[in-house]
Motif scaffolding. Sequence first.
Motif, PDB file in Angstrom:
ATOM      1  N   MET A   1       0.754  -1.282  -0.259  1.00 42.67           N
ATOM      2  CA  MET A   1      -0.240   0.206   0.374  1.00 42.67           C
ATOM      3  C   MET A   1       0.818   1.064   0.049  1.00 42.67           C
ATOM      4  O   MET A   1       1.930   1.155   1.042  1.00 42.67           O
ATOM      5  CB  MET A   1      -0.922   0.302   1.693  1.00 42.67           C
ATOM      6  N   ASP A   2       0.090   2.091  -0.142  1.00 39.79           N
ATOM      7  CA  ASP A   2       1.481   3.279  -0.715  1.00 39.79           C
ATOM      8  C   ASP A   2       0.618   4.578  -0.248  1.00 39.79           C
ATOM      9  O   ASP A   2      -0.784   4.521  -0.114  1.00 39.79           O
ATOM     10  CB  ASP A   2       0.925   3.738  -2.137  1.00 39.79           C
ATOM     11  N   ASP A   3       1.477   5.274   0.618  1.00 34.61           N
ATOM     12  CA  ASP A   3       0.499   5.792   2.009  1.00 34.61           C
ATOM     13  C   ASP A   3       1.240   7.657   1.717  1.00 34.61           C
ATOM     14  O   ASP A   3       2.870   7.633   1.703  1.00 34.61           O
ATOM     15  CB  ASP A   3       0.507   5.257   2.946  1.00 34.61           C
ATOM     16  N   SER A   5       2.696  10.797   3.863  1.00 28.99           N
ATOM     17  CA  SER A   5       2.173  11.417   5.417  1.00 28.99           C
ATOM     18  C   SER A   5       3.256  12.322   5.397  1.00 28.99           C
ATOM     19  O   SER A   5       3.710  11.923   4.676  1.00 28.99           O
ATOM     20  CB  SER A   5       2.322  10.028   5.900  1.00 28.99           C
ATOM     21  N   THR A  18      -1.799  11.703   8.063  1.00 31.45           N
ATOM     22  CA  THR A  18      -1.618  10.858   6.552  1.00 31.45           C
ATOM     23  C   THR A  18      -2.494  11.112   5.535  1.00 31.45           C
ATOM     24  O   THR A  18      -3.758  11.619   6.284  1.00 31.45           O
ATOM     25  CB  THR A  18      -1.217   9.132   6.770  1.00 31.45           C
ATOM     26  N   GLU A  19      -3.028  11.084   4.141  1.00 34.85           N
ATOM     27  CA  GLU A  19      -3.840  11.036   3.620  1.00 34.85           C
ATOM     28  C   GLU A  19      -4.812   9.859   3.653  1.00 34.85           C
ATOM     29  O   GLU A  19      -5.845  10.361   3.095  1.00 34.85           O
ATOM     30  CB  GLU A  19      -2.961  10.456   2.022  1.00 34.85           C
ATOM     31  N   GLU A  20      -4.729   9.121   4.812  1.00 35.73           N
ATOM     32  CA  GLU A  20      -5.762   8.222   5.183  1.00 35.73           C
ATOM     33  C   GLU A  20      -7.289   9.217   6.268  1.00 35.73           C
ATOM     34  O   GLU A  20      -8.008   9.252   7.006  1.00 35.73           O
ATOM     35  CB  GLU A  20      -5.725   7.637   6.131  1.00 35.73           C
ATOM     36  N   TRP A  24      -8.370  15.542   4.460  1.00 35.29           N
ATOM     37  CA  TRP A  24      -6.848  15.354   4.429  1.00 35.29           C
ATOM     38  C   TRP A  24      -6.429  16.291   3.228  1.00 35.29           C
ATOM     39  O   TRP A  24      -5.613  17.351   3.012  1.00 35.29           O
ATOM     40  CB  TRP A  24      -6.660  13.874   4.019  1.00 35.29           C
TER      41      TRP A  24
END
Length: 67
Positions: A1-3, A5, A18-20, A24
């Motif tokens: 998984m790419d994330d 932050s 983080t983009e989660e 965001w």
Amino acid sequence: MDDISLKIESKYKTSYVTEEFDGWQVFINQMLSEFPQIDKDWNTVITKPAFKRNKTELYSRSGKVSL
């Protein structure tokens, strides 16, 4: 998984976003508004190549930042 932050450091505190996280994009839009020195294309720059760690400094009070 790419994330994606962000590590945000100040004299007294370090925070991570983080983009989660909910909000965001609102946060990113506000960040770019508050810190116009940040390259508006930073997201594209740091996501290439995909799935590779790409540690990049987006802003520094000293003004010595390059993408």
